[in-house]
Design a protein around this motif. Sequence first.
Motif, PDB file in Angstrom:
ATOM      1  N   LEU A   7       0.825  -1.210   0.000  1.00 28.46           N
ATOM      2  CA  LEU A   7       0.000   0.000   0.000  1.00 28.46           C
ATOM      3  C   LEU A   7       0.861   1.262   0.000  1.00 28.46           C
ATOM      4  CD1 LEU A   7      -2.854  -0.929   2.512  1.00 28.46           C
ATOM      5  CD2 LEU A   7      -2.961  -0.867   0.014  1.00 28.46           C
ATOM      6  N   LEU A   8       1.960   1.217   0.757  1.00 30.45           N
ATOM      7  CA  LEU A   8       2.855   2.379   0.815  1.00 30.45           C
ATOM      8  C   LEU A   8       3.600   2.594  -0.496  1.00 30.45           C
ATOM      9  CD1 LEU A   8       4.421   2.045   4.375  1.00 30.45           C
ATOM     10  CD2 LEU A   8       2.930   3.873   3.552  1.00 30.45           C
ATOM     11  N   TRP A   9       4.030   1.493  -1.097  1.00 30.19           N
ATOM     12  CA  TRP A   9       4.801   1.571  -2.330  1.00 30.19           C
ATOM     13  C   TRP A   9       4.180   0.665  -3.396  1.00 30.19           C
ATOM     14  CZ3 TRP A   9       7.475   0.293   2.324  1.00 30.19           C
ATOM     15  CH2 TRP A   9       8.058   1.401   2.951  1.00 30.19           C
ATOM     16  N   PRO A  10       3.030   1.087  -3.948  1.00 29.82           N
ATOM     17  CA  PRO A  10       2.370   0.241  -4.956  1.00 29.82           C
ATOM     18  C   PRO A  10       3.202   0.143  -6.243  1.00 29.82           C
ATOM     19  CG  PRO A  10       1.270   2.370  -4.785  1.00 29.82           C
ATOM     20  CD  PRO A  10       2.329   2.335  -3.708  1.00 29.82           C
ATOM     21  N   THR A  11       3.066  -0.985  -6.909  1.00 31.49           N
ATOM     22  CA  THR A  11       3.776  -1.219  -8.161  1.00 31.49           C
ATOM     23  C   THR A  11       2.801  -1.113  -9.320  1.00 31.49           C
ATOM     24  OG1 THR A  11       5.307  -2.704  -7.045  1.00 31.49           O
ATOM     25  CG2 THR A  11       5.188  -2.881  -9.435  1.00 31.49           C
ATOM     26  N   PRO A  12       3.008  -0.152 -10.222  1.00 29.37           N
ATOM     27  CA  PRO A  12       2.148  -0.082 -11.412  1.00 29.37           C
ATOM     28  C   PRO A  12       2.245  -1.378 -12.226  1.00 29.37           C
ATOM     29  CG  PRO A  12       3.426   1.936 -11.157  1.00 29.37           C
ATOM     30  CD  PRO A  12       3.964   0.938 -10.162  1.00 29.37           C
ATOM     31  N   PRO A  13       1.230  -1.684 -13.017  1.00 31.99           N
ATOM     32  CA  PRO A  13       1.148  -2.987 -13.705  1.00 31.99           C
ATOM     33  C   PRO A  13       2.385  -3.436 -14.491  1.00 31.99           C
ATOM     34  CG  PRO A  13      -0.904  -1.799 -13.955  1.00 31.99           C
ATOM     35  CD  PRO A  13       0.047  -0.869 -13.267  1.00 31.99           C
TER      36      PRO A  13
END
Length: 119
Positions: A7-13
Motif C-alpha cells: 500500500l505504501l509503495w504500490p507497483t504499477p502494472p
Amino acid sequence: ARYGASLLWPTPPAAFPWTTLGVNALGCLVIGVFLVTLTEAWTAPVWVRPFFATGMLGGFTTFSTYCVDVERLVTAGRPGPALTYMAVTVVAAMASVTAGAWTTRLILAAVRRKAGGTR
C-alpha cells in the motif's frame, strides 16, 4: 506488514516490482538472523523454528507474488525485466539470508567474548 508495504509503495502494472523484491530480501535477512540465533544461541521448543521461519516469515515473504510479478511483466511484453527480476530476487534472497546469518554469528561471538573475558 507485507500488505502495508504494497500500500505504501504500490507497483504499477508494467513496472519493476521493487516492493516485492524488498520485502522478500528483508524477510530472508530476518530468517538468517533468526535461524542462527535459534540454532546457535538459544534452545527452543521444536515447533518454534517451523512456526516462525516457515509460518510467520513465509507469510511475510511473498514468493507467490514474485511468481505473479514475473507473469505480469511477461504478459505486459517485458520479458527482459521479468528475467532480471527473477535473477535479482534469487541473488538478493541468498545474499540477505547469508548477511543475516554472518552478521548474527559475528554479534554472538562478540557477546560471548565479552561475557567470557578475552580469548
